[in-house]
Write an enzyme that holds these catalytic residues in place. Structure first.
Site, PDB file in Angstrom:
ATOM      1  CD  GLN A 110     -12.944  -2.452  -1.183  1.00 30.31           C
ATOM      2  OE1 GLN A 110     -11.871  -1.579  -0.411  1.00 30.31           O
ATOM      3  NE2 GLN A 110     -14.017  -3.443  -1.207  1.00 30.31           N
ATOM      4  CG  HIS A 163      -7.936   0.126  -3.567  1.00 34.41           C
ATOM      5  ND1 HIS A 163      -7.163  -1.637  -2.966  1.00 34.41           N
ATOM      6  CD2 HIS A 163      -8.659   0.189  -1.594  1.00 34.41           C
ATOM      7  CE1 HIS A 163      -8.086  -1.531  -2.356  1.00 34.41           C
ATOM      8  NE2 HIS A 163      -8.817  -1.032  -1.284  1.00 34.41           N
ATOM      9  NE  ARG A 223      -4.277   0.462   1.915  1.00 34.41           N
ATOM     10  CZ  ARG A 223      -5.067   0.590   1.817  1.00 34.41           C
ATOM     11  NH1 ARG A 223      -5.327   0.899   3.396  1.00 34.41           N
ATOM     12  NH2 ARG A 223      -6.255  -0.770   1.655  1.00 34.41           N
ATOM     13  CB  CYS A 240     -14.075   0.663  -0.689  1.00 35.11           C
ATOM     14  SG  CYS A 240     -13.241   2.626  -0.003  1.00 35.11           S
ATOM     15  NE  ARG A 258     -10.109  -5.198  -0.232  1.00 37.51           N
ATOM     16  CZ  ARG A 258      -9.590  -4.317   0.554  1.00 37.51           C
ATOM     17  NH1 ARG A 258     -10.666  -3.904   1.078  1.00 37.51           N
ATOM     18  NH2 ARG A 258      -7.890  -4.670   0.394  1.00 37.51           N
ATOM     19  CG  ASP A 270     -13.080   6.381  -1.356  1.00 34.95           C
ATOM     20  OD1 ASP A 270     -13.113   5.844  -0.186  1.00 34.95           O
ATOM     21  OD2 ASP A 270     -12.380   6.238  -2.341  1.00 34.95           O
TER      22      ASP A 270
HETATM   23  N1  NVA Z   1      -9.629   6.292  -1.444  1.00 37.45           N
HETATM   24  C1  NVA Z   1      -9.445   6.162  -0.358  1.00 37.45           C
HETATM   25  C2  NVA Z   1      -9.899   4.419  -0.309  1.00 37.45           C
HETATM   26  C3  NVA Z   1      -9.823   4.053   0.985  1.00 37.45           C
HETATM   27  C4  NVA Z   1      -9.619   2.852   1.185  1.00 37.45           C
HETATM   28  C5  NVA Z   1      -8.470   6.418   0.312  1.00 37.45           C
HETATM   29  O1  NVA Z   1      -6.882   6.335  -0.947  1.00 37.45           O
HETATM   30  O2  NVA Z   1      -7.967   6.714   1.354  1.00 37.45           O
HETATM   31  N1   CP Z   2     -11.109  -0.683   2.550  1.00 32.77           N
HETATM   32  C1   CP Z   2     -10.108  -0.911   1.981  1.00 32.77           C
HETATM   33  O1   CP Z   2      -9.774  -1.089   1.475  1.00 32.77           O
HETATM   34  O2   CP Z   2     -10.465  -0.960   4.037  1.00 32.77           O
HETATM   35  P1   CP Z   2      -8.836  -0.246   4.532  1.00 32.77           P
HETATM   36  O3   CP Z   2      -7.834   0.998   4.562  1.00 32.77           O
HETATM   37  O4   CP Z   2      -9.007  -0.474   6.232  1.00 32.77           O
HETATM   38  O5   CP Z   2      -7.807  -1.058   4.308  1.00 32.77           O
END
Ligand code: NVA
Ligand code: CP
Length: 304
Positions: A135, A132, A105, A260, A288, A220
């Protein structure tokens, strides 16, 4: 040495391969519900690099490896040399000689791509500023479980044209659904990603236009990780983009709602929607686990 298969975007797997992963996820989900052990990844180790926070991604990958008989190592830049400036390429060379597969990540998508270029083992995108894809595996499986094939259906995206929106655009082409994207001016998706979508995507600034007759409505957070200093401006700019009962009433009567997570009730979605009859967010979160177990098996060559 054979080049490893990576999962950096949905396009890294062919439609047939994605189908096999989703079918396998359903099989693994059913096996787990029956209490059956599936030990396909014994002695395999997953390295998990998290530059940003996570609940679902970390727990689903770590629990998934444990359930398949393998092991996962959580690596935070706060306590590895990556956080002290060791080059990404060097870290990739070293880690990929020790573990069997790596998920990352990352703040910057380019860093993930660079890591993968120097890794001997498969690298999975666990969210970047660009997309992502993990997801989307869960979201596609969740739609199928509730409503059957998503091909030919209409999906409404309401909110920020950021990483999740980009993955929905890629999924529209791969899974064959129409996507209506409603964002405030200045928050639209990357035009290069839209251009690759073969005309499957309609862009608007009106959430009502996007949601009309939709089979699935998705949103989101307004402020993604790393954008916290823009929170107040975003709250103002996204006013009117809350998925509420009025918007859901414009969608088809059997429409579903997905997010998500994490969610902010009263911002991007009203409690009446996320906690209401349209919502499948808890199944979506659970999936997931099952989809990523199948993805790990696929990338490690266990799923023939
Ligand atoms: N758009 C959000 C998704 C989190 C799973 C982020 O990048 O924080
Ligand atoms: N949806 C998702 O990726 O959640 P987290 O940020 O908790 O991993």
């Amino acid at each position: 040495m054979k080049a490893p298969r990576h999962f950096i975007s949905l396009d890294d797997l062919s439609p047939d391969e994605l189908r096999r992963v989703l079918d396998r996820a359903l099989h693994l989900k059913a096996a787990r519900a029956r209490g059956e052990q599936v030990l396909t990844l014994q002695n395999r180790v997953l390295g998990m690099i998290f530059e940003k926070a996570s609940t679902r991604t970390r727990v689903s990958f770590e629990a998934g490896m444990a359930q398949l008989g393998g092991h996962a190592i959580f690596l935070s830049p706060r306590d590895t040399q990556l956080g002290r400036g060791e080059p990404i390429a060097d870290s990739a060379r070293v880690l990929s000689r020790m573990v069997d597969i790596i998920m990352i990540r990352a703040h910057h998508h380019a860093d993930l791509v660079e890591f993968a270029a120097h890794s001997r083992v498969p690298v999975i995108n666990a969210l970047t500023d660009l997309n992502h894809p993990c997801q989307l595996l869960a979201d596609m499986l969740t739609y199928e479980e509730h409503r059957g094939s998503i091909a030919g259906k209409t999906v409404a995206w309401v909110g920020d044209g950021f990483n999740m929106c980009h993955s929905y655009i890629q999924a529209a082409r791969v899974f064959g659904f129409r996507l209506n994207v409603a964002t405030p001016a200045g928050y639209g998706p990357d035009p290069a990603i839209v251009a690759e979508a073969d005309g499957q995507v309609m862009l608007t600034h009106d959430p009502r236009v996007a949601c009309r007759d939709a089979d699935l409505v998705v949103t989101d957070v307004w402020t993604s990780m790393g954008q916290e200093d823009e929170t107040e401006r975003r709250r103002r700019d996204f006013a009117g983009y809350c998925v509420n009962e009025e918007l859901m009433a414009l969608a088809r009567p059997d429409a579903l709602f997905m997010h998500c997570l994490p969610a902010h009730r009263g911002e991007e979605v009203d409690a009446a929607v996320i906690d209401g009859p349209w919502s499948v967010v808890w199944d979506e979160a659970e999936n997931r686990l099952h989809t990523q177990k199948a993805l790990l098996e696929f990338l490690l060559g266990v799923l023939d």
